[in-house]
Write a protein that holds these residues in place. Structure first.
Motif, PDB file in Angstrom:
ATOM      1  N   ASP A 101       8.928  -4.014   7.650  1.00 20.62           N
ATOM      2  CA  ASP A 101       7.774  -3.986   6.189  1.00 20.62           C
ATOM      3  C   ASP A 101       6.972  -5.471   6.166  1.00 20.62           C
ATOM      4  O   ASP A 101       6.246  -5.506   5.178  1.00 20.62           O
ATOM      5  N   ASN A 102       7.956  -6.382   6.765  1.00 19.81           N
ATOM      6  CA  ASN A 102       6.250  -7.325   6.252  1.00 19.81           C
ATOM      7  C   ASN A 102       5.269  -7.790   6.929  1.00 19.81           C
ATOM      8  O   ASN A 102       4.736  -8.588   6.582  1.00 19.81           O
ATOM      9  N   MET A 103       5.537  -7.460   7.883  1.00 20.54           N
ATOM     10  CA  MET A 103       4.413  -7.319   8.427  1.00 20.54           C
ATOM     11  C   MET A 103       2.829  -6.298   8.165  1.00 20.54           C
ATOM     12  O   MET A 103       1.394  -6.796   8.246  1.00 20.54           O
ATOM     13  N   PRO A 104       3.450  -4.876   8.022  1.00 18.67           N
ATOM     14  CA  PRO A 104       2.556  -4.322   6.935  1.00 18.67           C
ATOM     15  C   PRO A 104       2.213  -4.957   6.286  1.00 18.67           C
ATOM     16  O   PRO A 104       0.828  -5.043   5.268  1.00 18.67           O
ATOM     17  N   ALA A 105       2.991  -5.997   5.101  1.00 19.29           N
ATOM     18  CA  ALA A 105       2.251  -7.066   3.856  1.00 19.29           C
ATOM     19  C   ALA A 105       1.337  -7.843   4.291  1.00 19.29           C
ATOM     20  O   ALA A 105       0.646  -8.346   3.350  1.00 19.29           O
ATOM     21  N   TRP A 106       1.438  -8.392   5.561  1.00 18.57           N
ATOM     22  CA  TRP A 106       0.813  -9.191   5.715  1.00 18.57           C
ATOM     23  C   TRP A 106      -0.105  -9.299   5.643  1.00 18.57           C
ATOM     24  O   TRP A 106      -1.065  -9.587   5.962  1.00 18.57           O
ATOM     25  N   GLU A 107      -0.235  -7.214   7.077  1.00 20.96           N
ATOM     26  CA  GLU A 107      -1.617  -7.447   7.555  1.00 20.96           C
ATOM     27  C   GLU A 107      -2.377  -6.834   6.027  1.00 20.96           C
ATOM     28  O   GLU A 107      -3.475  -7.243   5.695  1.00 20.96           O
ATOM     29  N   PHE A 108      -1.598  -5.863   5.007  1.00 20.99           N
ATOM     30  CA  PHE A 108      -1.844  -5.638   3.715  1.00 20.99           C
ATOM     31  C   PHE A 108      -3.210  -6.872   2.959  1.00 20.99           C
ATOM     32  O   PHE A 108      -4.164  -6.677   2.587  1.00 20.99           O
ATOM     33  N   VAL A 110      -4.144  -9.309   4.690  1.00 22.12           N
ATOM     34  CA  VAL A 110      -5.044 -10.477   5.401  1.00 22.12           C
ATOM     35  C   VAL A 110      -7.052  -9.488   4.984  1.00 22.12           C
ATOM     36  O   VAL A 110      -7.730  -9.232   5.018  1.00 22.12           O
ATOM     37  N   LEU A 111      -5.716  -7.711   5.147  1.00 20.65           N
ATOM     38  CA  LEU A 111      -7.589  -6.851   4.814  1.00 20.65           C
ATOM     39  C   LEU A 111      -7.885  -7.139   3.128  1.00 20.65           C
ATOM     40  O   LEU A 111      -9.295  -6.164   3.265  1.00 20.65           O
ATOM     41  N   VAL A 112      -7.260  -7.259   2.425  1.00 20.64           N
ATOM     42  CA  VAL A 112      -8.000  -7.833   0.989  1.00 20.64           C
ATOM     43  C   VAL A 112      -8.741  -8.382   1.047  1.00 20.64           C
ATOM     44  O   VAL A 112      -9.457  -8.237   0.367  1.00 20.64           O
ATOM     45  N   GLU A 254       2.730 -10.887   2.017  1.00 18.42           N
ATOM     46  CA  GLU A 254       1.314 -10.230   1.664  1.00 18.42           C
ATOM     47  C   GLU A 254       0.728 -11.364   1.023  1.00 18.42           C
ATOM     48  O   GLU A 254      -0.262 -11.337   1.396  1.00 18.42           O
ATOM     49  N   ALA A 255       1.360 -12.721   0.600  1.00 17.40           N
ATOM     50  CA  ALA A 255       0.768 -13.903  -0.305  1.00 17.40           C
ATOM     51  C   ALA A 255       0.332 -15.275   1.114  1.00 17.40           C
ATOM     52  O   ALA A 255      -1.128 -15.445   1.379  1.00 17.40           O
ATOM     53  N   ARG A 256       1.383 -14.482   2.112  1.00 13.70           N
ATOM     54  CA  ARG A 256       1.230 -15.997   3.601  1.00 13.70           C
ATOM     55  C   ARG A 256      -0.104 -14.392   4.353  1.00 13.70           C
ATOM     56  O   ARG A 256      -1.121 -15.535   4.570  1.00 13.70           O
ATOM     57  N   GLY A 257      -0.299 -13.320   4.548  1.00 16.26           N
ATOM     58  CA  GLY A 257      -1.777 -12.821   5.132  1.00 16.26           C
ATOM     59  C   GLY A 257      -2.450 -13.125   4.089  1.00 16.26           C
ATOM     60  O   GLY A 257      -3.991 -13.217   4.743  1.00 16.26           O
ATOM     61  N   THR A 258      -2.369 -13.694   3.256  1.00 10.65           N
ATOM     62  CA  THR A 258      -3.879 -13.146   2.336  1.00 10.65           C
ATOM     63  C   THR A 258      -3.797 -15.464   2.597  1.00 10.65           C
ATOM     64  O   THR A 258      -5.769 -15.082   2.729  1.00 10.65           O
ATOM     65  N   THR A 259      -3.045 -15.990   2.442  1.00 11.96           N
ATOM     66  CA  THR A 259      -3.677 -17.377   2.326  1.00 11.96           C
ATOM     67  C   THR A 259      -4.529 -18.126   4.123  1.00 11.96           C
ATOM     68  O   THR A 259      -5.217 -18.487   4.180  1.00 11.96           O
ATOM     69  N   TRP A 260      -3.563 -16.922   4.883  1.00 12.25           N
ATOM     70  CA  TRP A 260      -3.968 -17.127   6.567  1.00 12.25           C
ATOM     71  C   TRP A 260      -5.526 -16.597   6.622  1.00 12.25           C
ATOM     72  O   TRP A 260      -5.985 -17.564   7.135  1.00 12.25           O
ATOM     73  N   ALA A 261      -5.644 -15.574   5.863  1.00 16.05           N
ATOM     74  CA  ALA A 261      -7.361 -14.847   6.215  1.00 16.05           C
ATOM     75  C   ALA A 261      -8.613 -16.023   4.875  1.00 16.05           C
ATOM     76  O   ALA A 261      -9.701 -16.154   5.787  1.00 16.05           O
TER      77      ALA A 261
END
Length: 342
Positions: A101-108, A110-112, A254-261
């Motif tokens: 579940d962590n990686m799908p949240a990260w993906e979302f 980035v996707l946003v 999700e925050a990690r993915g957002t800030t990475w992107a």
């Protein structure tokens, strides 16, 4: 004799059955261990990439033109989303992907950010004014990025996002081709300010969700700015907000993915909007935002996202992430003010 033979055959049958059960159990244990290892590998976050190098790879002749860094970064974000270890996991229906579940949240996350930049490219950055014609490739790519993020088949999410990436690549090719003039990129301060407005609202929401990991009492601001009895009865009511325990790590990643992107997109923006930033004296402000976001990508040494109280014995990773994001968001608000000045 026959009786002894029957007894022996019965013992042998039981032994054979036990061996089969042991073999099945052994295979199951090995499969679980392999799945666990694969799941850990698939859950590793992708490394950062060089936006300048990606822009150079998009340009076959000479120096990258204005806009190439932003579009190339958006394409690379999409390719990373689909081609990282394990591929795109949000729509997996089989182990070990379905357990993660962590990686799908990260993906979302980035996707946003990809969706927001894709929308900004379509509606403003590729158009000289509101009455001008939108780029046909971007007009098709932007809705494809908003396709359901967990569709398995008919059509698959990966297939729709891959189409969007191909359309973005078509725009990038035309943008960098000196012999074509049907693709434009307008690196104006107002276009940058509009996109940063979307970024600010995303970060503000994330900061609130992260802070809710320990529970908060907030004033209901749904009707803030309204007048009359309805506003006074609704907006003055306090509400309890707490992230469910099983969703705390999802919000964090999700925050990690957002800030990475966002970190990569801001680095690309600095390259493409450099002149506009310099005219407004805003380059230093942008670099400070990048520095704040770099802190959000520090290695998480704990095997799980800890959720201690604000001043408790254990750390609270969500509150630390919320602090970095809030500071970055405050700097973005200041940057937008700078860009709005004459």
């Amino acid at each position: 004799m026959e009786r002894l033979e029957r007894i022996w055959l019965g013992i042998w049958d039981r032994f054979a059955t036990a061996r089969k059960l042991q073999l099945v159990l052994l295979v199951l244990i090995i499969w679980l261990l392999v799945s666990l290892g694969v799941g850990v590998w698939w859950s590793s976050e992708p490394d950062r990439f060089d936006v300048v190098r990606e822009a150079n790879a998009q340009t076959t002749t000479g120096k990258p033109v204005t806009g190439t860094h932003t579009v190339a970064t958006l394409i690379t974000l999409g390719n990373t989303l689909l081609d990282k270890p394990g591929g795109y996991l949000s729509n997996d229906r089989l182990p070990p992907g379905i357990w993660l579940d962590n990686m799908p949240a990260w993906e979302f996350g980035v996707l946003v950010q990809m969706r927001d930049m894709g929308r900004s490219l379509r509606k403003s950055m590729s158009r000289s004014q509101s009455q001008s014609t939108e780029d046909p490739a971007l007009a098709k790519a932007e809705p494809l990025l908003h396709f359901n993020n967990n569709s398995w088949i008919l059509p698959s999410t990966e297939g729709e996002y891959r189409k969007a990436i191909n359309l973005l690549q078509d725009y990038a090719d035309r943008l960098s081709d000196e012999n074509q003039s049907n693709a434009q990129f307008y690196a104006r301060a107002d276009n940058l300010r509009d996109w940063l407005g979307d970024v600010s609202t995303r970060l503000g929401s994330l900061s609130q969700r992260l802070s809710a990991s320990v529970g908060q009492r907030r004033v209901n601001t749904d009707l803030a700015g309204e007048t009359g009895a309805r506003q006074s009865t609704v907006s003055d009511t306090e509400i309890d907000v707490r992230t469910p325990w099983l969703e705390i790590d999802n919000v964090f990643y999700e925050a990690r993915g957002t800030t990475w992107a966002l970190l990569h997109l801001l680095e690309a923006v600095e390259q493409d909007f450099g002149e506009a930033l310099d005219r407004k004296g805003a380059r230093a402000s942008l670099r400070q935002i990048i520095r704040e976001l770099e802190s959000t990508q520090s290695t998480l040494w704990s095997p799980m996202v800890l959720n201690g109280t604000e001043f408790g014995f254990l750390a609270n990773h969500s509150l630390v992430m919320a602090s970095y994001i809030s500071r970055a968001n405050a700097a973005i608000i200041d940057l937008r003010d700078l860009l709005a000045q004459g």
